[in-house]
Write an enzyme that holds these catalytic residues in place. Structure first.
Site, PDB file in Angstrom:
ATOM      1  N   HIS A 351     -33.605  44.198 -57.680  1.00  0.00           N
ATOM      2  CA  HIS A 351     -32.534  43.731 -56.789  1.00  0.00           C
ATOM      3  C   HIS A 351     -32.444  44.464 -55.466  1.00  0.00           C
ATOM      4  CE1 HIS A 351     -30.427  41.138 -59.753  1.00  0.00           C
ATOM      5  NE2 HIS A 351     -30.940  41.986 -60.622  1.00  0.00           N
ATOM      6  N   LYS A 537     -18.404  41.903 -48.273  1.00  0.00           N
ATOM      7  CA  LYS A 537     -19.518  42.432 -49.071  1.00  0.00           C
ATOM      8  C   LYS A 537     -19.370  43.936 -49.091  1.00  0.00           C
ATOM      9  CE  LYS A 537     -22.292  40.363 -46.014  1.00  0.00           C
ATOM     10  NZ  LYS A 537     -23.283  39.616 -46.759  1.00  0.00           N
ATOM     11  N   ARG A 538     -20.127  44.628 -49.942  1.00  0.00           N
ATOM     12  CA  ARG A 538     -20.076  46.082 -49.919  1.00  0.00           C
ATOM     13  C   ARG A 538     -20.374  46.607 -48.524  1.00  0.00           C
ATOM     14  NH1 ARG A 538     -19.560  49.125 -54.776  1.00  0.00           N
ATOM     15  NH2 ARG A 538     -19.932  50.939 -53.457  1.00  0.00           N
ATOM     16  N   LYS A 543     -26.192  46.265 -44.053  1.00  0.00           N
ATOM     17  CA  LYS A 543     -25.512  44.968 -43.974  1.00  0.00           C
ATOM     18  C   LYS A 543     -24.897  44.737 -42.589  1.00  0.00           C
ATOM     19  CE  LYS A 543     -24.348  44.979 -48.943  1.00  0.00           C
ATOM     20  NZ  LYS A 543     -24.955  43.758 -49.538  1.00  0.00           N
ATOM     21  N   THR A 645     -25.416  36.731 -52.275  1.00  0.00           N
ATOM     22  CA  THR A 645     -24.926  35.594 -53.060  1.00  0.00           C
ATOM     23  C   THR A 645     -23.626  35.077 -52.450  1.00  0.00           C
ATOM     24  OG1 THR A 645     -24.049  37.267 -54.574  1.00  0.00           O
ATOM     25  CG2 THR A 645     -26.014  36.066 -55.284  1.00  0.00           C
ATOM     26  N   LYS A 649     -21.833  31.133 -51.652  1.00  0.00           N
ATOM     27  CA  LYS A 649     -20.450  30.717 -51.926  1.00  0.00           C
ATOM     28  C   LYS A 649     -19.821  30.109 -50.675  1.00  0.00           C
ATOM     29  CE  LYS A 649     -20.405  34.440 -55.255  1.00  0.00           C
ATOM     30  NZ  LYS A 649     -20.154  35.868 -55.477  1.00  0.00           N
TER      31      LYS A 649
HETATM   32  C1  26V Z   1     -28.424  49.016 -52.269  1.00  0.00           C
HETATM   33  C2  26V Z   1     -28.567  50.125 -51.494  1.00  0.00           C
HETATM   34  C3  26V Z   1     -28.826  49.972 -50.086  1.00  0.00           C
HETATM   35  C4  26V Z   1     -28.459  51.150 -49.272  1.00  0.00           C
HETATM   36  C5  26V Z   1     -28.974  52.396 -49.853  1.00  0.00           C
HETATM   37  C6  26V Z   1     -28.604  52.588 -51.282  1.00  0.00           C
HETATM   38  C7  26V Z   1     -28.456  51.372 -52.063  1.00  0.00           C
HETATM   39  C8  26V Z   1     -28.176  51.457 -53.388  1.00  0.00           C
HETATM   40  C9  26V Z   1     -28.023  50.338 -54.148  1.00  0.00           C
HETATM   41  C10 26V Z   1     -28.152  49.129 -53.616  1.00  0.00           C
HETATM   42  C11 26V Z   1     -27.971  47.932 -54.442  1.00  0.00           C
HETATM   43  C12 26V Z   1     -28.613  48.026 -55.782  1.00  0.00           C
HETATM   44  C13 26V Z   1     -28.870  46.747 -56.417  1.00  0.00           C
HETATM   45  C14 26V Z   1     -28.013  45.629 -55.947  1.00  0.00           C
HETATM   46  O1  26V Z   1     -26.829  45.601 -56.184  1.00  0.00           O
HETATM   47  N1  26V Z   1     -28.621  44.659 -55.297  1.00  0.00           N
HETATM   48  C15 26V Z   1     -27.982  43.424 -54.869  1.00  0.00           C
HETATM   49  O2  26V Z   1     -28.262  42.441 -55.843  1.00  0.00           O
HETATM   50  C16 26V Z   1     -27.720  41.182 -55.516  1.00  0.00           C
HETATM   51  C17 26V Z   1     -27.990  40.266 -56.692  1.00  0.00           C
HETATM   52  O3  26V Z   1     -29.355  40.054 -56.823  1.00  0.00           O
HETATM   53  C18 26V Z   1     -28.322  40.666 -54.232  1.00  0.00           C
HETATM   54  O4  26V Z   1     -27.746  39.428 -53.908  1.00  0.00           O
HETATM   55  C19 26V Z   1     -28.083  41.663 -53.115  1.00  0.00           C
HETATM   56  O5  26V Z   1     -28.759  41.240 -51.951  1.00  0.00           O
HETATM   57  C20 26V Z   1     -28.564  43.031 -53.535  1.00  0.00           C
HETATM   58  O6  26V Z   1     -28.206  44.026 -52.577  1.00  0.00           O
END
Ligand code: 26V
Length: 804
Positions: A351, A537-538, A543, A645, A649
């Site tokens: 992801h 979003k987060r 982002k 996602t 929506k």
């Molecule tokens: C993202 C990042 C980015 C900045 C640095 C640290 C960090 C740590 C964790 C994450 C996200 C981890 C996995 C996640 O939540 N991914 C999300 O999954 C969604 C469902 O597939 C997808 O729609 C999102 O784009 C994706 O960020």
């Protein structure tokens, strides 16, 4: 019991008696909370009828089942969803009416189940809904966190985190299953001994043992019999495992294990507790799978034919060594047959490509906490290297090793131990194969595939936007409810001015509902005829909420300077949680709130711009926000957002995507065409080029572009805060660390794209047509489509055959 919901009269009578009997007082003397609790239990018990039928049908027909292992399930509220899926919403609503109650008031009593951080957790929840609705046997496996992700408050413009006590009134949907407890063991030491046949056996003496106790929730399919299970594991004390003199420590260790959702998806700062959580629900879940398999089948030889396990990111990757451990140590399998079972059962979804987010654990920590599991990982690595060597691809070692630099690379373990690895949008899967995981793709080209994410159109269209749903049914019939691809029938009507008008009225109604929410909770007045421009979003640098707020700052500065420059009125909505330890993200929240303060209170400007930061972004907030949007902000740096996602929506509710060519935005434009979205900014190839050539310099843009300079200067010259250092992290990130996410590089393109959005909006009929086309083309993004692809191409699932 069977007839509780068969008519309004039955419901009213049963409900009144049940409330009175539960609380030992007249119905009229009870509170909303009490009524909610009783109603919830009645619905859960009613779902129990099909729940039983589902389990029996699976057993009898020996249907293959999926287990979706995820650390997060962002379920939100379930009352409306369950009533609607069961087809008893109207009976209950009318019954409550008769009792003088409004169903909305009861719905508001329920807490969001916020057992997740963001997109990944909500995806798991949407998948559960689609599995059941498609009659597929799918189980969720997770932790019963006592506290969800923190609740966010804004104080003095800044984020404050409060505990999310979602279990305050208990959880009406769950059923406690103490008889299915599992013991989970940590630490201690492993001894190996050889039996008289020369076979190795392991003797494990742990130093920490907890009981994992499951709570099951029914997952009710839409108008089907299928009722699946979401199993949440609670950690309980094991009376016999406390060491002398250590009771206090033991109790607090057990309690900590399931206390809360790990709130930090920005760094994995080696938290032992997180690794413990991961093993805890993996071990418990695997144990359950084995036991229920052996209740139906004579051995585990056919496990891969009857069970599929999907790993939602690397968080549950310990499934791979744990299943090996159980097969070998508890069921006497040799390595090769055990490995064959494991790799044919397990599949992995990636992801993110953000390096910081790819899990790695210190080898020492893993060895110390999970000694036997660690031994197995070492053996997996040893045999994997042997295989790579044997294929003369040893030059790949450096990039594919599971154990490297004293760390365990969980994504590498996941790829080696799975038969399928997928990304979550076309561009993301391509980046995995061509870049992030290219060495693995060279080794195992057939293992990689794409499954573009989806969202459940039931929650995100039918239930949260009944006004639009009614209009759609009126226009194209109700076929799209079961078959969302039929939304495309709307294409025949997008030019119809009457429909366009009716649609704009519906959108306005949704905007009024959001405006009321904002007035009630924040006491801010917003103009429902302004453009509703939303980014929810987060909060993460990639982002680029910064790009959005910089545009607002630019508009403000320009309007102040030039009385002839005015824009079409716009309301900018933000909603975002920052990880508590992510200082830059928190400073961006502060900037948004301080810009809001300034702009909203400037009488000259506030007629044109309002900025609203909605605190505590959650499933329930999303349900009022998404469907009120005119513009959907999807502006991540190209290549960084795996899918998104939220973008789907908004689209399904008509909003125009203002986005970069990133994640699923790419497929959204593919569906609607470039003329029905607003795409801007650098492409992933451009970004790669800039990085390769090392040719990007934020200072050049600063020096050449007056708009950029003004915005950057305003961070430090007390325009927004009475403190030149208030936004130092932001300034430093852009100007001293050279703007890692190319905010300034895309700034002018974004400003221009925003001006085009305004121009399009000003042509009402064109705008309505565009929104209708977005809805018409959104069927592809139903998670029913996604799940059908997983079922056909990865899991090999077929629908549960019910006998009647
Ligand atoms: C993202 C990042 C980015 C900045 C640095 C640290 C960090 C740590 C964790 C994450 C996200 C981890 C996995 C996640 O939540 N991914 C999300 O999954 C969604 C469902 O597939 C997808 O729609 C999102 O784009 C994706 O960020």
């Amino acid at each position: 019991m069977m007839s509780t919901f068969s008519s309004k009269e039955n419901f009213v009578n049963t409900f009144k008696v049940a409330v009175a009997e539960t609380y030992g007082r007249d119905f009229e003397d009870t509170k909303s909370v009490e009524r909610y609790l009783v109603l919830g239990h009645l619905i859960r018990d009613y779902a129990g009828i099909n729940w039983k039928e589902t389990k029996n049908a699976i057993k009898k027909s020996q249907t293959k089942q999926l287990y979706y292992f995820s650390m997060e399930f962002l379920m939100g509220r379930l009352l409306t969803n369950n009533l609607m899926n069961l087809g008893i919403y109207d009976v209950v609503k009318d019954g409550l009416d008769e009792l003088g109650m409004n169903i909305n008031e009861i719905e508001e009593v329920e807490s969001d189940a916020g057992l997740g951080n963001g997109g990944l957790g909500r995806l798991a929840a949407c998948f559960m809904d689609s599995l059941a609705s498609l009659n597929l046997a799918g189980n969720g496996n997770c932790i019963r966190y006592r506290y969800g992700l923190f609740k966010q408050k804004i104080e003095n413009f800044q984020q404050v985190e409060l505990p999310d006590c979602w279990l305050k009134y208990g959880n009406v949907w769950e059923v406690w299953k103490p008889q299915h407890e599992v013991k989970v063991k940590f630490g201690g030491k492993v001894d190996a001994y050889m039996d008289y046949n020369g076979k190795f056996h392991m003797k494990y003496e742990p130093d920490f043992v907890v009981r994992a106790v499951p709570y099951d929730e029914p997952i009710i399919g839409y108008h089907t019999k299928t009722t699946n299970t979401l199993r949440l594991w609670d950690a309980q004390v094991d009376e016999n495992s406390v060491k002398p003199g250590q009771l206090g420590q033991y109790l607090s260790d057990v309690s900590a294990l399931t206390a809360n959702v790990y709130p930090d998806d920005s760094t994995l700062d080696g938290k032992r507790l997180r690794l413990k959580q991961e093993y805890f629900f993996v071990c418990a879940g695997i144990n359950q799978i084995i036991e229920s398999h052996l209740r139906v089948y004579p051995s585990l030889d056919n496990l891969a034919e009857k069970v599929a396990i999907q790993l939602n990111d690397t968080h549950p990757v310990l499934v791979i060594p744990e299943l090996m451990r159980v097969l070998m140590d508890d069921y006497n399998y040799d390595w090769d047959p055990a490995w064959n079972i494991v790799t044919h059962t397990v599949a992995y979804t990636n992801h993110t490509v953000m390096a910081e987010a790819l899990e790695k654990w210190p080898q020492d920590m893993m060895r110390d906490l999970l000694p036997r599991v660690y031994m197995i990982i070492e053996e997996i690595e040893r045999r994997f290297h042997y295989e790579v060597d044997h294929r003369n691809m040893g030059y790949l070692f450096n990039s594919v090793s599971i154990l490297k630099d004293n760390q365990v690379h969980m994504a590498h373990l996941a790829i080696v131990g799975s038969h399928s690895v997928n990304g979550v949008a076309k561009i993301h899967s391509e980046i995995l194969v061509n870049d992030v995981m290219s060495s693995f793709a060279a080794l195992y080209p057939d293992r990689f595939n794409n499954k573009t994410n989806g969202i459940t159109h039931r929650r995100w269209l039918l239930y949260s936007n009944p006004q639009l749903t009614d209009l759609l049914i009126d226009t194209i019939g109700d076929g799209f409810i079961k078959h969302p691809s039929e939304l495309s029938k709307l294409m025949d009507y997008v030019d119809d001015p009457i429909l366009q008008n009716r649609f704009m009225e519906v959108k306005r109604e949704r905007k009024a509902i959001l405006a009321k929410y904002v007035k009630d909770t924040l006491n801010i007045d917003v103009d429902v005829d302004s453009i509703f421009d939303c980014q929810a979003k987060r909060l993460h640098a990639y982002k680029r909420q910064l790009l959005n707020v910089f545009h607002i700052m630019h508009l403000y500065l320009r309007m102040k300077k030039d009385p002839n420059f005015r824009i079409y009125p716009r309301t900018f909505f933000f909603s975002a949680k920052a990880a508590p330890s992510y200082a830059l993200a928190k400073e961006i929240i502060k900037l948004i709130n301080m810009v809001a303060e300034k702009v909203n209170n400037d009488p000259e400007i506030s007629r044109y711009i309002k900025v609203v930061f909605i605190p505590n972004y959650s499933v329930s907030v999303a349900e009022v926000l998404m469907n009120a949007a005119d513009v959907s902000e999807q502006i991540s740096t190209a290549g960084k957002e795996a899918s998104g996602t939220g973008n789907m929506k908004y689209m399904m509710n008509g909003a125009l995507t203002l986005g970069t060519l990133d994640g699923a935005n790419v497929e959204i434009v593919e569906q609607v065409g470039y003329e029905n979205a607003q795409i801007f900014g650098l492409h992933v190839e451009d970004i790669n080029e800039l990085k390769k050539e090392n040719s990007y310099n934020a200072w050049n843009l600063y020096n050449q572009d007056a708009n950029i300079r003004e915005v950057i200067e305003s961070l430090k010259n007390n325009t927004w805060a009475n403190d030149p250092n208030a936004f130092q992290l932001i300034y430093n990130d852009l100007m001293l660390r050279n703007d890692e996410f190319f905010v300034l590089a895309d700034f002018e393109a974004y400003i221009y794209a925003q001006s085009l959005v305004q121009r399009m909006y000003e042509d009402r009929s064109r705008w309505a047509r565009m929104m209708l086309i977005n809805i018409a083309k959104s069927g592809y993004f139903s998670s029913d489509r996604t799940i059908q692809e997983y079922a056909d191409q990865i899991w090999g699932l077929t629908p549960i055959p019910f006998e009647n």
